[in-house]
Design an enzyme around this catalytic site. Structure first.
Site, PDB file in Angstrom:
ATOM      1  N   LYS A  36       0.851  -1.177   0.000  1.00  0.00           N
ATOM      2  CA  LYS A  36       0.000   0.000   0.000  1.00  0.00           C
ATOM      3  C   LYS A  36       0.894   1.238   0.000  1.00  0.00           C
ATOM      4  O   LYS A  36       1.893   1.292   0.737  1.00  0.00           O
ATOM      5  CB  LYS A  36      -0.894   0.006   1.235  1.00  0.00           C
ATOM      6  CG  LYS A  36      -1.808  -1.203   1.315  1.00  0.00           C
ATOM      7  CD  LYS A  36      -2.863  -1.182   0.228  1.00  0.00           C
ATOM      8  CE  LYS A  36      -3.828  -2.351   0.360  1.00  0.00           C
ATOM      9  NZ  LYS A  36      -4.912  -2.285  -0.633  1.00  0.00           N
ATOM     10  N   ASP A  74      -0.207  -0.009  -4.516  1.00  0.00           N
ATOM     11  CA  ASP A  74      -1.659   0.222  -4.490  1.00  0.00           C
ATOM     12  C   ASP A  74      -1.944   1.511  -3.727  1.00  0.00           C
ATOM     13  O   ASP A  74      -1.663   1.608  -2.542  1.00  0.00           O
ATOM     14  CB  ASP A  74      -2.319  -0.969  -3.783  1.00  0.00           C
ATOM     15  CG  ASP A  74      -3.853  -0.871  -3.751  1.00  0.00           C
ATOM     16  OD1 ASP A  74      -4.400   0.142  -4.195  1.00  0.00           O
ATOM     17  OD2 ASP A  74      -4.469  -1.840  -3.267  1.00  0.00           O
ATOM     18  N   GLU A  83      -1.844   0.353  -8.661  1.00  0.00           N
ATOM     19  CA  GLU A  83      -3.258  -0.015  -8.563  1.00  0.00           C
ATOM     20  C   GLU A  83      -4.066   1.141  -7.987  1.00  0.00           C
ATOM     21  O   GLU A  83      -3.618   1.827  -7.063  1.00  0.00           O
ATOM     22  CB  GLU A  83      -3.359  -1.241  -7.643  1.00  0.00           C
ATOM     23  CG  GLU A  83      -4.760  -1.698  -7.330  1.00  0.00           C
ATOM     24  CD  GLU A  83      -4.751  -3.035  -6.570  1.00  0.00           C
ATOM     25  OE1 GLU A  83      -3.769  -3.791  -6.700  1.00  0.00           O
ATOM     26  OE2 GLU A  83      -5.714  -3.299  -5.841  1.00  0.00           O
ATOM     27  N   GLU A 109     -11.419  -2.940  -8.277  1.00  0.00           N
ATOM     28  CA  GLU A 109     -12.143  -3.380  -7.088  1.00  0.00           C
ATOM     29  C   GLU A 109     -13.310  -2.463  -6.751  1.00  0.00           C
ATOM     30  O   GLU A 109     -14.276  -2.895  -6.134  1.00  0.00           O
ATOM     31  CB  GLU A 109     -11.206  -3.513  -5.881  1.00  0.00           C
ATOM     32  CG  GLU A 109     -10.699  -2.209  -5.328  1.00  0.00           C
ATOM     33  CD  GLU A 109      -9.815  -2.411  -4.100  1.00  0.00           C
ATOM     34  OE1 GLU A 109      -8.603  -2.592  -4.293  1.00  0.00           O
ATOM     35  OE2 GLU A 109     -10.325  -2.387  -2.968  1.00  0.00           O
ATOM     36  N   ASP A 129     -13.917  -7.858  -8.892  1.00  0.00           N
ATOM     37  CA  ASP A 129     -14.236  -8.150  -7.498  1.00  0.00           C
ATOM     38  C   ASP A 129     -15.529  -8.956  -7.535  1.00  0.00           C
ATOM     39  O   ASP A 129     -16.467  -8.609  -8.269  1.00  0.00           O
ATOM     40  CB  ASP A 129     -14.416  -6.846  -6.714  1.00  0.00           C
ATOM     41  CG  ASP A 129     -14.733  -7.092  -5.247  1.00  0.00           C
ATOM     42  OD1 ASP A 129     -13.856  -6.829  -4.406  1.00  0.00           O
ATOM     43  OD2 ASP A 129     -15.859  -7.523  -4.939  1.00  0.00           O
ATOM     44  N   HIS A 152      -9.246  -8.649  -7.426  1.00  0.00           N
ATOM     45  CA  HIS A 152      -9.156  -8.121  -6.070  1.00  0.00           C
ATOM     46  C   HIS A 152      -9.743  -9.152  -5.116  1.00  0.00           C
ATOM     47  O   HIS A 152     -10.774  -9.763  -5.404  1.00  0.00           O
ATOM     48  CB  HIS A 152      -9.963  -6.830  -5.961  1.00  0.00           C
ATOM     49  CG  HIS A 152     -10.131  -6.337  -4.551  1.00  0.00           C
ATOM     50  ND1 HIS A 152     -11.331  -6.386  -3.886  1.00  0.00           N
ATOM     51  CD2 HIS A 152      -9.248  -5.819  -3.679  1.00  0.00           C
ATOM     52  CE1 HIS A 152     -11.177  -5.897  -2.671  1.00  0.00           C
ATOM     53  NE2 HIS A 152      -9.919  -5.540  -2.510  1.00  0.00           N
TER      54      HIS A 152
END
Lengths: 445, 445
Positions: free
Chosen positions: A224, A252, A278, A305, A328, A355
């Site tokens: 992240k 991400d 992402e 997602e 997702d 995701h």
């Protein structure tokens, strides 16, 4: 006993919440304190076979009650419906729910109401697969291509994909199915892990978990990013040092940036060879993703997602805005809409890397990727399913990973069923865990 | 009495539904039987001044309870908040609500949860304007441009509009304000009427209402289309014959078509000189609208009533996909987001012709167009606010039309307040009207 065909007799909903925010599991640049939750639904019948259809929307805490209310609003569409007819044609329910003109106003096909539709449609697929005694991936992979096409709502996507093209692709996708199924049962489907990379973790924990991921057989991890650039540079350097140069590291941003920021920030991390960026910006910004992709190449752009429906996915593909499409299982209108999205991705030649994580998203989405491999795209090259090692213990058929691969689930259904004890304990606010916890907080206060 | 500053003490919600489906008022190609409804909210304070903030989301029936639940989920963000601080900076609430990471998961910024945010943010603006003793349009038009800029969330739109540009536009927009305000108070703001054109009406009723519209001073009417082409050709011919060649006739497909259909159908009606084609396809399809626009020129393309947020409007403008931008006062995140959208439209030079009708949408959106005229675009050329003559009697300050123009409302607030008697009668399912009606249906059944 009567000869009356079995009917749906109950649509029971549950507000299930897990106190994940206390460990900073799942923390990212936009979601600092998620309490992973499920707006959960169980379809019951009078078939007398003991089978139920389970489904859910994943949320991260507050508002899970609103999501439960939205699922409850669909009850009149389900009660009394023939179980045989529903399971033979889940698309009929999908069309009825998407087409309810009054409910449609609340979207259309987006947000709380659309996710509610996804939950009940997925529950029907769970029930259908259980009745067939098949895991969903296998039911889908062996289904008649013309029937699969009949399950898809082509409204708003025929400019990119016609039913005729879909039928041709699904017919061609069957070639080599038996060999691929044997390979899937032997090796599983490749995964990647996000567990090392949450923002709330220390560098020591990041290093330890990243090394563990490699030892566990993963060839890709994810970090992240997006809260603080200096931190991200240090964490990315730490992660790269931990895993070496041959492991892919995806990053991400969870929608944190404007377009210019996304390009600049990603470039600032480029020396550490990120594989994809992402959710660099709003999931609604098709043109923005295209601009980011142009600005960060050769780093790939991934999103999905939070993409609300097939219409936005269609445009992301038409605009050349993404290198990786992330379905997702519980954001769009259920299996039917995800079939459309998988077909669109295949048509445009863009790999699908789902995701997952949250509550039960790994359990669900593995079925869709395995179907895609067996009977549509025919490959797992550059395709990986996200894996996060949270909360699987609450499911009766939890995902199983071996050497970084998802092993194909063999139990009938969509792997959506939670243990009754988990439903009883984590039902908010009156389940066993919360009743004690909230009472304790009141005493302290 | 204490010196404690006034606080928000209650966030009362109401599920208000009107039985409009019985007359086919409001019927169109996607919405055959709407029951116009409002998920209604009243903010109460302990200021002792008797002032309340009123707001709502418009829906068309089923699901209004889900929308009410979503508004209720925002209660903790409001209770106990300082009324002075809130009214001095409604943007602070807007940011808190959009930024609630757990609620954000349910969108983000779209659907049920985003519309709930719009309802409470609009209620705060209603309260703020009442406290200032000003109609909202006047409060906005005379507000400090820098303060207006501070009310806007520029996340995801700075690639199209920066705060500096917005400030410059709002400063320049003030030139000539006094003259325009005098003109507005004298003549009002131009409207157009949809009342003749509902799908459920006979040709005779269409002709009669179209002629009446011209007699009432309207220079534009609108017809619903998209259910049956032969019917539409006949109805369009009927309408053109009724109003003559100098009155604009807009047509509205309410998202009925795929791209190719939209182009073909619109061309088939071109001989009757339609002014714009509205909502030809999915409101999510930016690239699709651009393709339709290219295909139907010189017929204009209009959309917006279902556009979920500023990010999608930004792209519709960037892609050159629309000739007419149709804001809705109660679909996006409230006044603050509509300020951003008005600025984007002005930046791209696209006229704003608001969507209205339903329950109270005319009452709300007139304030935004009047602000736009006075202090931003500076013109009403090619700009009209939709007018539908339904349900205004339920509001304490209903819109007033004269010679096809909306007269500027003079009562303080956002014109959002419904009569207490209407709230009591149409509260579902226990209000006076429904209690009797539903009991009667049970007797019949």
């Amino acid at each position: 006993m009567t000869a009356t065909p079995a009917r749906i007799t109950a649509v029971d909903t549950y507000d299930i919440r897990f106190p994940t925010s206390r460990e900073l599991d799942g923390s990212d640049a936009m979601n600092p304190d998620p309490d992973y939750s499920a707006a959960y639904v169980v379809l019951r019948t009078d078939a007398g076979d003991g089978l139920e259809g389970h489904g859910f929307t994943f949320t991260i805490g507050r508002g899970n009650d609103v999501q439960v209310a939205a699922i409850g609003a669909l009850r009149p569409h389900l009660l009394g419906r023939s179980v045989d007819a529903l399971c033979a044609d889940p698309g009929s329910l999908n069309r009825d729910l998407i087409g309810d003109s009054q409910l449609r106003w609340l979207g259309p096909e987006k947000g709380v109401m659309h996710m509610a539709i996804g939950a009940v449609v997925n529950a029907v697929w769970d029930l259908a697969a259980k009745r067939e005694g098949q895991p969903l991936w296998r039911l889908l992979a062996h289904a008649d291509p013309a029937w699969l096409v009949s399950q898809i709502d082509f409204r708003y996507i025929v400019d990119a994909l016609t039913p005729e093209e879909a039928l041709r692709m699904l017919r061609e996708g069957r070639t080599g199915l038996a060999e691929r199924e044997a390979a899937l049962l032997e090796r599983g489907y490749p995964g990647y892990t996000t567990s090392p990379g949450w923002l709330g973790y220390s560098d020591e924990k990041l290093t330890r978990l990243a090394k563990q991921a490699v030892a566990d057989g993963f060839t890709q991890i994810k970090l992240k990013v997006g809260a603080d650039l200096a931190d991200d540079v240090r964490r990315m350097r730490t992660a790269r040092a931990a895993v070496g140069s041959r492991i892919r590291i995806a990053i991400d941003a969870n929608q944190r940036w404007n377009i210019g920021e996304a390009v600049a920030w990603t470039r600032a991390l480029a020396e550490f060879d990120p594989y994809w960026i992402e959710e660099p910006t709003s999931p609604d910004d098709i043109l923005g993703h295209a601009a980011v992709r142009e600005g960060v190449t050769p780093v790939k752009v991934a999103t999905g997602e939070h993409v609300q429906n097939r219409v936005v996915f269609k445009q992301l593909l038409q605009a050349g805005a993404i290198d990786v499409l992330q379905i997702d299982a519980a954001r769009v209108g259920g299996v039917n809409e995800n079939l459309a999205i998988l077909l669109l991705a295949a048509k445009f030649g863009v790999p699908v890397c789902p995701h997952a994580g949250g509550v039960g998203l790994c359990e669900l989405v593995q079925h869709l990727s395995m179907f895609d491999y067996l009977a549509l795209s025919g490959t797992t090259d550059d395709r990986v399913i996200e894996y996060v090692d949270h909360l699987h213990e609450h499911f009766t058929d939890p995902v199983k990973l071996r050497e970084g691969h998802y092993l194909a689930p063999l139990a009938p259904g969509f792997s959506a069923t939670m243990h009754p004890g988990s439903l009883a304990a984590y039902r908010y606010p009156d389940g066993g865990f919360w009743a004690v916890d909230l009472a304790g907080r009141e005493e302290v206060a």
